[in-house]
Design a protein around this motif. Structure first.
Motif, PDB file in Angstrom:
ATOM      1  N   LEU A 298       0.822  -1.219   0.000  1.00  0.00           N
ATOM      2  CA  LEU A 298       0.000   0.000   0.000  1.00  0.00           C
ATOM      3  C   LEU A 298       0.851   1.262   0.000  1.00  0.00           C
ATOM      4  O   LEU A 298       0.429   2.296  -0.526  1.00  0.00           O
ATOM      5  CB  LEU A 298      -0.923   0.013   1.223  1.00  0.00           C
ATOM      6  N   TYR A 303      -0.611   1.384  -8.410  1.00  0.00           N
ATOM      7  CA  TYR A 303      -2.065   1.155  -8.448  1.00  0.00           C
ATOM      8  C   TYR A 303      -2.416   0.753  -9.866  1.00  0.00           C
ATOM      9  O   TYR A 303      -2.611   1.598 -10.739  1.00  0.00           O
ATOM     10  CB  TYR A 303      -2.792   2.422  -8.001  1.00  0.00           C
ATOM     11  N   PHE A 320      -3.236  -1.935  -5.516  1.00  0.00           N
ATOM     12  CA  PHE A 320      -1.819  -1.640  -5.325  1.00  0.00           C
ATOM     13  C   PHE A 320      -1.081  -2.976  -5.407  1.00  0.00           C
ATOM     14  O   PHE A 320      -1.477  -3.956  -4.779  1.00  0.00           O
ATOM     15  CB  PHE A 320      -1.583  -0.998  -3.958  1.00  0.00           C
ATOM     16  N   CYS A 346      -7.735  -1.118  -1.356  1.00  0.00           N
ATOM     17  CA  CYS A 346      -6.854  -0.280  -2.184  1.00  0.00           C
ATOM     18  C   CYS A 346      -7.574   0.978  -2.649  1.00  0.00           C
ATOM     19  O   CYS A 346      -7.011   2.078  -2.638  1.00  0.00           O
ATOM     20  CB  CYS A 346      -6.351  -1.072  -3.387  1.00  0.00           C
ATOM     21  N   GLY A 347      -8.829   0.823  -3.055  1.00  0.00           N
ATOM     22  CA  GLY A 347      -9.595   1.975  -3.511  1.00  0.00           C
ATOM     23  C   GLY A 347      -9.749   3.013  -2.408  1.00  0.00           C
ATOM     24  O   GLY A 347      -9.671   4.225  -2.660  1.00  0.00           O
ATOM     25  N   LYS A 350      -6.473   4.772  -2.009  1.00  0.00           N
ATOM     26  CA  LYS A 350      -6.322   5.721  -3.115  1.00  0.00           C
ATOM     27  C   LYS A 350      -7.176   6.972  -2.870  1.00  0.00           C
ATOM     28  O   LYS A 350      -6.757   8.098  -3.160  1.00  0.00           O
ATOM     29  CB  LYS A 350      -6.753   5.041  -4.419  1.00  0.00           C
TER      30      LYS A 350
END
Lengths: 453, 453
Positions: A298, A303, A320, A346-347, A350
């Motif tokens: 992360l 990404y 990621f 991950c979203g 981000k």
């Protein structure tokens, strides 16, 4: 009379639904892609290895998904799990912070993993499947699935990463005690394994390739994954829902929720019910994700769309990634040695809702020992990363003179990781960093997929 | 909706008092004897190694002893422990019996042992003691005392039976993680150890001799024993008191209470509150004590005064004994490999209130596997003996067509005993019997003490 130490729910308070965060996320979800066509992967890509019920959960836009009663019935064996106020740790740290932790190590397999293993075993049993195949690194997921299969009368085959198979015979014995067959990976039982035989100590990515290959090529056999996917994160939300009820019992509200992240499932399980409140404007909670500096997905990954396994048998996932054939150094937190992470987690990273932090191995064990000598429980190396982050948050609260309320997920005990404690106490624990050169090389081998907007 | 699986008490239901069975026992208690004078051992015999508070508890005739608040505060870390209805096991056995178990493996050390370790550490801390010395066989007691000492800021030294020290490095690492020093016994740090150096693999009796010698010869250092003595059984009665409240929640009343017996403390802890009701004519409960056929103290021992240790440093105790220098075969239930037993438990066996039964190693592991594959928890080898007895009771109920209610104490998990499961599953587990010749020889070396009436 001190304030309560432990907040206990009766078994009728086991959640009746899982929390599905997907409909609350901003924007349309990024679909997994078929690596051949680069089109969104559909049910046809998934039915060879997953039952339709779980495929439905993977893409469901319902905010709640009902937990089948036979799954709740198994949950009763260890759920609801306790939530603790860490009075002793707070005194040691001399901090104005109030620290709470949810303890998932009370499950028979010793971690949060059975929350999803039981749900997956049940869905497969209902679909007429006779055998589940999976992989395991540290052994937590393999143990959980072995247990779940024994309770629903399914056969279970576990491809265990070679290095773990050699170092952790007791994890293997645990899986076998519940009736599973355990195979050292890479093995000669699959083409994937044979093609990777040069990697004698194996990797999670290779073991996933072996398990997926077996499931895809055998009738009546499915695959089960212990993290990363939406439906796995979904199943784990029993943790956060219980924690929310227990924080109410405690009369407190977390300012920050902390968890470790490997594939993301324990983190998601604790955090997502709280994240939903933030997305709905009902709270302003912060979220901290702790990962190993040896596998800093992360904090250092790209990404991008990438495979979930080494050989490239899975759909491409938006996440990621350090590259699907990146092999992290052999830190003891085997459950965190994965090149990617849950697309949903991950979203949120981000989007800036989750703050990722990377920690070195020795500083996490130092935190684990301080925890064990005050709060008594010996943590697994994975949640030791969360504890490290909690100590930092508590220190920051002290510096700021703030009554910060910290909640973290102690996702498992360290009973099968004592060799790591032994090495730490003897001053022999290595403190590896990831290789930037290896990562860059692996990232250059990413599949040629569309960039993520 | 199935009937409840788990009966959970909130932390305000942790008992406020320990149950002292001594005043309810018929006849005057048999005192321990000073081996030099054969007179009842008095405080002077015990103050060199125990604090006065625990000596008082050892001989107290009060039916209840108040639990100090700092001890209850530590109990809150894992108590009250859950009580389960074994629905799945009942279905497997197709028995009309209703089976309940209390699970003490949720303690951070993995067994019931911390119930007394915490009480002993606190009493010693209050008495100004700085260091506790003890012995451990399987490692359960040593882990518990290491934990308790870390919570009260005491130093802890553990003499670990040589064979266990070599075979169980992870138990050693657990004790060291909580800050204890662990020494392989027999060692050259004591005269007792040096005198027994020929027994390279050690024994519990030798390790006790070493620990007692160190405590008796060092200012500020005391000894702590994990079973056998009255005050240890007393501390464990939190188990039975909670179980009684939980059986009320379940709306059931046990017809038979089952436990394994090594030194007797987990058995006493579960049984004594129920025994008191029988002694007072308030119930007609049966009691079954399960022990290993390799160390059949209650079923084959002589009811005599004997030393608690091998070298002969302790007072003489009235008990069933196989002889203080008898060395049982190395079965995996290390916690049951003791030549004697709690004098209180022995007296109740002699009086016919407790039925002792001896089981072979393989049949206990077969029972443990059946339990693990239905009830999920992997039992330690010690309570596997209790489970074996429970299966027999459930089968007898089936034969008799009786709705027998069976309650047993699952006193610990098997996470540190997986090598034994591994051997069992591979068909390589030995099934040793005790040597009748060795026992008879050891019984001939019993001290020349008064016979017990």
């Amino acid at each position: 009379m001190p304030a309560a130490t432990k907040f206990t729910l009766t078994e009728d308070r086991i959640p009746t639904h899982w929390v599905n965060l997907l409909p609350d996320l901003p924007g349309a979800p990024l679909p997994p892609l078929n690596p051949g066509t680069m089109e969104p992967a559909g049910p046809d890509d998934l039915t060879p290895i997953f039952p339709i019920e779980l495929i439905g959960q993977e893409v469901s836009m319902e905010p709640e998904v009902e937990i089948p009663e036979p799954v709740r019935d198994v949950y009763r064996l260890w759920r609801p799990t306790p939530l603790y106020r860490a009075h002793r740790l707070e005194r040691l740290l001399d901090t104005p912070a109030r620290i709470y932790y949810k303890y998932e190590g009370v499950s028979p397999a010793g971690s949060h993993k059975p929350n999803s293993a039981v749900a997956q075993a049940y869905a497969n049993k209902e679909a007429g499947i006779e055998r589940l195949v999976t992989e395991t690194g540290a052994g937590q997921w393999g143990s959980a699935l072995a247990l779940a299969c024994s309770l629903f009368g399914l056969e279970c085959v576990v491809y265990m990463v070679g290095a773990s198979y050699d170092q952790k015979p007791y994890r293997r014995a645990m899986m076998e005690s519940w009736g599973a067959s355990v195979i050292r990976s890479p093995s000669d039982t699959t083409e994937s394994g044979s093609s990777q035989a040069q990697h004698t100590t194996g990797s999670l990515g290779i073991a996933i390739s072996e398990a997926v290959e077996v499931a895809a090529s055998h009738e009546g056999t499915n695959y089960a994954l212990g993290s990363v996917l939406n439906h796995v994160c979904l199943h784990q939300t029993v943790i956060g829902q219980e924690a929310m009820a227990q924080m109410e019992m405690a009369g407190d509200e977390p300012d920050v929720v902390v968890g470790c992240v490997g594939g993301g499932s324990n983190f998601a399980g604790m955090a997502f019910p709280f994240v939903r409140r933030v997305l709905r404007g009902e709270a302003a909670t912060r979220f901290v994700a702790a990962e190993p500096a040896a596998c800093p997905t992360l904090t250092r990954g790209a990404y991008r769309y990438d495979f979930g396994d080494t050989v490239g048998l899975t759909p491409l996932m938006p996440m990621f990634t350090l590259g699907h054939d990146f092999v992290p150094p052999p830190v003891h937190a085997g459950g965190l040695r994965y090149h990617g992470d849950s697309p949903m987690v991950c979203g949120l990273v981000k989007a800036g809702l989750i703050e990722p932090r990377a920690y070195r191995q020795n500083e996490t064990f130092e935190a684990a020992i301080r925890f064990a000598r005050t709060e008594a429980i010996l943590p697994a190396p994975e949640p030791a990363h969360a504890i490290r982050a909690v100590l930092d948050e508590a220190e920051a609260a002290k510096q700021a003179g703030e009554e910060r309320v910290i909640l973290f997920n102690l996702c498992g005990h360290g009973h099968f990781d004592m060799s790591a404690y032994d090495a730490y106490l003897a001053g022999k624990l290595e403190d590896p960093e990831f290789s930037e050169a290896d990562m860059e090389a692996a990232l250059e081998r990413l599949p040629d997929a569309p960039a993520i907007a």
